[in-house]
Design a protein around this motif. Structure first.
Motif, PDB file in Angstrom:
ATOM      1  N   GLU A 188       0.790  -1.240   0.000  1.00  0.00           N
ATOM      2  CA  GLU A 188       0.000   0.000   0.000  1.00  0.00           C
ATOM      3  C   GLU A 188       0.817   1.282   0.000  1.00  0.00           C
ATOM      4  O   GLU A 188       0.376   2.297  -0.536  1.00  0.00           O
ATOM      5  CB  GLU A 188      -0.933   0.000   1.217  1.00  0.00           C
ATOM      6  N   ALA A 189       1.988   1.277   0.629  1.00  0.00           N
ATOM      7  CA  ALA A 189       2.733   2.532   0.759  1.00  0.00           C
ATOM      8  C   ALA A 189       3.531   2.820  -0.511  1.00  0.00           C
ATOM      9  O   ALA A 189       4.152   1.927  -1.091  1.00  0.00           O
ATOM     10  CB  ALA A 189       3.659   2.464   1.969  1.00  0.00           C
ATOM     11  N   LEU A 190       3.509   4.074  -0.929  1.00  0.00           N
ATOM     12  CA  LEU A 190       4.263   4.508  -2.107  1.00  0.00           C
ATOM     13  C   LEU A 190       5.048   5.754  -1.725  1.00  0.00           C
ATOM     14  O   LEU A 190       4.459   6.806  -1.461  1.00  0.00           O
ATOM     15  CB  LEU A 190       3.317   4.860  -3.255  1.00  0.00           C
ATOM     16  N   SER A 191       6.393   5.629  -1.666  1.00  0.00           N
ATOM     17  CA  SER A 191       7.252   6.768  -1.372  1.00  0.00           C
ATOM     18  C   SER A 191       7.772   7.305  -2.692  1.00  0.00           C
ATOM     19  O   SER A 191       8.638   6.703  -3.325  1.00  0.00           O
ATOM     20  CB  SER A 191       8.403   6.323  -0.467  1.00  0.00           C
ATOM     21  N   MET A 192       7.201   8.418  -3.115  1.00  0.00           N
ATOM     22  CA  MET A 192       7.627   8.991  -4.399  1.00  0.00           C
ATOM     23  C   MET A 192       7.306  10.470  -4.429  1.00  0.00           C
ATOM     24  O   MET A 192       6.301  10.905  -3.900  1.00  0.00           O
ATOM     25  CB  MET A 192       7.000   8.224  -5.576  1.00  0.00           C
ATOM     26  N   GLY A 193       8.204  11.238  -5.057  1.00  0.00           N
ATOM     27  CA  GLY A 193       8.033  12.676  -5.164  1.00  0.00           C
ATOM     28  C   GLY A 193       8.980  13.409  -4.242  1.00  0.00           C
ATOM     29  O   GLY A 193       9.106  13.074  -3.058  1.00  0.00           O
ATOM     30  N   THR A 194       9.711  14.380  -4.821  1.00  0.00           N
ATOM     31  CA  THR A 194      10.596  15.262  -4.062  1.00  0.00           C
ATOM     32  C   THR A 194      10.195  16.707  -4.417  1.00  0.00           C
ATOM     33  O   THR A 194       9.144  16.912  -5.041  1.00  0.00           O
ATOM     34  CB  THR A 194      12.077  14.998  -4.408  1.00  0.00           C
ATOM     35  N   THR A 195      11.017  17.682  -4.053  1.00  0.00           N
ATOM     36  CA  THR A 195      10.662  19.082  -4.316  1.00  0.00           C
ATOM     37  C   THR A 195      10.182  19.307  -5.758  1.00  0.00           C
ATOM     38  O   THR A 195       9.218  20.024  -5.983  1.00  0.00           O
ATOM     39  CB  THR A 195      11.880  19.979  -4.011  1.00  0.00           C
TER      40      THR A 195
END
Ligand SMILES: *Cc1c(COP(=O)(O)O)cnc(C)c1O
Length: 221
Positions: A188-195
């Motif tokens: 379920e967890a999605l770690s994505m995207g920076t500044t």
């Protein structure tokens, strides 16, 4: 811009991206990436209500964890690759590890972890860039099954860093591919995207966005 203004500006953009995507604000955790910034700045951000901080380097995480142990409710996320010999620092200080891509690191983390299982995300090199860490999409299931056999880790999701690009929309296909891969694995967890691309990441389902520069300004070198 003051720290307060920077946090308010990012928060407004996170909330707007959630609204565009029809997702509740509570579905997305803002991980404030504080690597290379002094502990005092984290203290100030904590004073503004921020609780979740991301660090790249295991020794820096160890030192900040110790220096800021008096702050209530702090949650440390380790977001960079770790060597097996430094796994003990992550096992001790982190609540979540975003960059798991090696079984030997997983074994070292599991060996050193005490208390609640360390929540881990497998880092996937979606674009297959030679310079980037991460397993191949095809390798995700195998590592997932190997890590699941270890006692003190829980795999909760996947992480990716798309190729650097000025246009945030260039990241979209990589975020979509990660979301599809996670769905197929039941994660379920999605770690994505920076500044540069956190709003696009939220539109594509990010549950954790890792934002440094937009909150704290340029990193000291
Ligand atoms: C440094 C870093 C970030 C933060 O990047 P910004 O562009 O400053 O937001 C996010 N994720 C990882 C893995 C990083 O190393």
């Amino acid at each position: 811009m003051s720290l307060r203004e920077a946090f308010a500006a990012v928060e407004a953009r996170v909330a707007a991206a959630c609204a565009r995507a029809g997702r509740p604000r509570s579905a997305v955790t803002l991980v404030a990436v504080s690597k290379l910034h002094p502990p005092q700045l984290i203290r100030e951000a904590h004073g503004l209500g921020q609780r979740v901080f991301g660090e790249n380097y295991a020794q820096e995480l160890r030192d900040k964890h110790a220096a800021l142990a008096d702050l209530p409710g702090l949650e440390w996320h380790a977001i960079g690759p770790v060597q097996p010999k430094n796994a003990k620092y992550v096992a001790k200080a982190a609540t979540v590890f975003h960059a798991l891509d090696r079984l030997d690191v997983a074994q070292a983390l599991s060996q050193r972890r005490e208390g609640a299982p360390l929540r881990c995300l497998l880092q996937v090199n979606v674009a297959g860039e030679a310079t980037k860490a991460g397993i191949s999409p095809e390798g995700a299931r195998t590592l997932l099954e190997q890590v699941r056999a270890l006692p003190n880790l829980t795999v909760v999701g996947l992480t990716t860093l798309p190729p650097l690009h000025e246009d945030p929309n260039a990241s979209r296909p990589y975020f979509q591919a990660l979301a599809t891969l996670a769905r197929g694995l039941g994660l379920e967890a999605l770690s994505m995207g920076t500044t540069g691309d956190y709003e696009v990441a939220i539109e594509e389902g990010a549950t954790l966005v890792r934002v440094g520069t937009a909150l704290f300004g340029a990193r000291p070198t």
